[in-house]
Design an enzyme around this catalytic site. Structure first.
Site, PDB file in Angstrom:
ATOM      1  N   ASP A  33     -30.763 -86.480   3.156  1.00 11.77           N
ATOM      2  CA  ASP A  33     -30.384 -86.145   4.528  1.00 11.77           C
ATOM      3  C   ASP A  33     -31.299 -86.826   5.553  1.00 11.77           C
ATOM      4  O   ASP A  33     -32.447 -87.138   5.259  1.00 11.77           O
ATOM      5  CB  ASP A  33     -30.436 -84.618   4.696  1.00 11.77           C
ATOM      6  CG  ASP A  33     -29.643 -84.147   5.899  1.00 11.77           C
ATOM      7  OD1 ASP A  33     -28.816 -84.930   6.424  1.00 11.77           O
ATOM      8  OD2 ASP A  33     -29.846 -82.997   6.330  1.00 11.77           O
ATOM      9  N   HIS A  50     -27.503 -95.118   7.345  1.00  6.47           N
ATOM     10  CA  HIS A  50     -26.946 -95.020   5.985  1.00  6.47           C
ATOM     11  C   HIS A  50     -27.317 -96.263   5.170  1.00  6.47           C
ATOM     12  O   HIS A  50     -27.626 -96.177   3.988  1.00  6.47           O
ATOM     13  CB  HIS A  50     -25.426 -94.860   6.041  1.00  6.47           C
ATOM     14  CG  HIS A  50     -24.993 -93.578   6.716  1.00  6.47           C
ATOM     15  ND1 HIS A  50     -25.579 -92.373   6.445  1.00  6.47           N
ATOM     16  CD2 HIS A  50     -24.039 -93.332   7.662  1.00  6.47           C
ATOM     17  CE1 HIS A  50     -24.995 -91.432   7.188  1.00  6.47           C
ATOM     18  NE2 HIS A  50     -24.074 -91.978   7.929  1.00  6.47           N
ATOM     19  N   LEU A 144     -31.844 -93.263 -17.759  1.00  6.76           N
ATOM     20  CA  LEU A 144     -31.587 -92.297 -16.683  1.00  6.76           C
ATOM     21  C   LEU A 144     -30.084 -92.124 -16.425  1.00  6.76           C
ATOM     22  O   LEU A 144     -29.349 -93.112 -16.328  1.00  6.76           O
ATOM     23  CB  LEU A 144     -32.247 -92.824 -15.392  1.00  6.76           C
ATOM     24  CG  LEU A 144     -31.940 -92.051 -14.112  1.00  6.76           C
ATOM     25  CD1 LEU A 144     -32.799 -90.786 -14.028  1.00  6.76           C
ATOM     26  CD2 LEU A 144     -32.190 -92.915 -12.880  1.00  6.76           C
TER      27      LEU A 144
HETATM   28  C1  IPE Z   1     -25.571 -82.654   3.136  1.00  4.14           C
HETATM   29  O1  IPE Z   1     -25.990 -83.128   4.347  1.00  4.14           O
HETATM   30  C2  IPE Z   1     -24.648 -83.633   2.466  1.00  4.14           C
HETATM   31  C3  IPE Z   1     -25.254 -84.875   2.025  1.00  4.14           C
HETATM   32  C4  IPE Z   1     -26.516 -85.207   2.109  1.00  4.14           C
HETATM   33  C5  IPE Z   1     -24.338 -85.796   1.415  1.00  4.14           C
HETATM   34  P1  IPE Z   1     -25.229 -82.762   5.703  1.00  4.14           P
HETATM   35  O2  IPE Z   1     -25.939 -83.491   6.783  1.00  4.14           O
HETATM   36  O3  IPE Z   1     -23.785 -83.013   5.561  1.00  4.14           O
HETATM   37  O4  IPE Z   1     -25.471 -81.198   5.804  1.00  4.14           O
HETATM   38  P2  IPE Z   1     -25.488 -80.241   7.078  1.00  4.14           P
HETATM   39  O5  IPE Z   1     -24.237 -80.480   7.837  1.00  4.14           O
HETATM   40  O6  IPE Z   1     -26.711 -80.593   7.871  1.00  4.14           O
HETATM   41  O7  IPE Z   1     -25.599 -78.865   6.491  1.00  4.14           O
HETATM   42  C1  IPE Z   2     -27.165 -87.902   5.154  1.00  2.00           C
HETATM   43  O1  IPE Z   2     -27.582 -88.215   6.432  1.00  2.00           O
HETATM   44  C2  IPE Z   2     -26.048 -88.773   4.669  1.00  2.00           C
HETATM   45  C3  IPE Z   2     -24.766 -88.088   4.508  1.00  2.00           C
HETATM   46  C4  IPE Z   2     -24.526 -86.841   4.754  1.00  2.00           C
HETATM   47  C5  IPE Z   2     -23.669 -88.885   4.019  1.00  2.00           C
HETATM   48  P1  IPE Z   2     -26.851 -87.636   7.699  1.00  2.00           P
HETATM   49  O2  IPE Z   2     -25.785 -88.583   8.108  1.00  2.00           O
HETATM   50  O3  IPE Z   2     -26.418 -86.239   7.486  1.00  2.00           O
HETATM   51  O4  IPE Z   2     -28.041 -87.690   8.758  1.00  2.00           O
HETATM   52  P2  IPE Z   2     -28.343 -86.637   9.896  1.00  2.00           P
HETATM   53  O5  IPE Z   2     -28.438 -85.299   9.253  1.00  2.00           O
HETATM   54  O6  IPE Z   2     -27.216 -86.720  10.878  1.00  2.00           O
HETATM   55  O7  IPE Z   2     -29.636 -87.097  10.469  1.00  2.00           O
HETATM   56 MG    MG Z   3     -27.323 -84.451   7.789  1.00  2.00          MG
END
Ligand code: IPE
Ligand code: IPE
Ligand code: MG
Length: 254
Positions: A33, A50, A144
């Site tokens: 995240d 990303h 792995l």
């Molecule tokens: C969780 O992160 C999903 C992934 C890392 C793929 P999100 O960014 O979607 O989660 P919330 O919305 O903060 O709970």
């Molecule tokens: C995690 O990073 C990647 C996915 C959920 C695919 P985010 O895109 O949720 O990044 P934030 O939480 O907005 O910073």
């Molecule tokens: Mg996120």
């Protein structure tokens, strides 16, 4: 061997001599995240976050493989992430395909088994094709297991397992008395794998976001404010070090 980075394994392990290489967690799961916030801090589009996140994936996969972690589950796309803009969703799907195409040789050479959990049939066709080719190519490897959680939701997984269970009961393969935790575990996407020992979530959020709800009953959690694109091998070592200093009791008294 691994050529993502020049540093060799020995150098890095010596730097972080605190980790007990005899007690490496068998299964590490990471909620990757903070990509969006990483990009925002730099006034870049979210998709750049990303993209940078994929670079972090490469170094962490490599390190886990070299440390002898058996399973690495990466939360890459949740069943709720479809709520994001079409542009972001399609950028994520393209990155998945790009990652598989560019890394499959390196992964295969290093004995990695590419696997996924989640409802893959809900992904765009090109992702499904690339995934299937990667599964097929690496299925006999012994290293792995890289578990990509794609279109994954913990609740969706449980519903799916219950449906499979009902089908088996209807077919007369199982009776109510046969149903227990082991039977249900085997029907999860992670069937046959050990539960995660350690769940890592960077970015400062302290929630599961529908990740491995069934499997994390006794997992150890490790949170950090580091955004995923900045997550380093040293951060991984710190998480493992902390894990090795926890007292896992599983409800018993020592
Ligand atoms: C969780 O992160 C999903 C992934 C890392 C793929 P999100 O960014 O979607 O989660 P919330 O919305 O903060 O709970
Ligand atoms: C995690 O990073 C990647 C996915 C959920 C695919 P985010 O895109 O949720 O990044 P934030 O939480 O907005 O910073
Ligand atoms: Mg996120």
């Amino acid at each position: 061997m691994w050529s993502f980075f020049k540093n060799n394994h020995k150098e890095k392990i010596d730097i972080n001599a605190n980790i007990d290489l005899e007690r490496i967690p068998k299964h590490i799961a990471i909620i990757m995240d903070g990509n969006g916030r990483w990009a925002k801090e730099r006034r870049l589009p979210r998709t750049m976050g990303h993209r940078q996140g994929v670079i972090a994936i490469k170094r962490i996969v490599k390190e886990c493989s070299q440390l002898g972690v058996k399973y690495l589950t990466l939360y890459a796309f949740s069943t709720e992430n479809w709520k994001r803009s079409q542009e972001e969703v399609s950028a994520l799907m393209n990155l998945l395909v790009e990652f598989l195409i560019s890394e499959i040789n390196e992964l295969h050479k290093n004995g990695v088994v590419v696997n996924s959990i989640g409802n893959i049939s809900g992904l765009p066709e090109k992702c499904q094709e690339q995934l299937k080719a990667s599964f097929e190519r690496t299925k006999n490897n012994k290293g792995l297991v890289l578990n990509l959680a794609l279109n994954y939701g913990g609740r969706d997984e449980i519903v799916n397992a219950v449906k499979k269970l009902v089908t088996k009961v209807d077919a007369g393969e199982l009776t109510e008395e046969d149903i227990n935790e082991d039977v249900l575990s085997r029907l999860m996407y992670t069937g046959g794998m050990p539960d995660p020992d350690l769940i890592i979530r960077p970015s400062g959020e302290q929630r599961l976001s529908n990740f491995l709800l069934w499997q994390c009953a006794y997992s150890e959690f490790w949170y950090s404010n580091i955004k995923w694109p900045d997550f380093s091998v040293e951060d991984l070592h710190n998480a493992i070090y902390d894990f090795q200093n926890r007292d896992r009791r599983f409800g018993a008294v020592k």
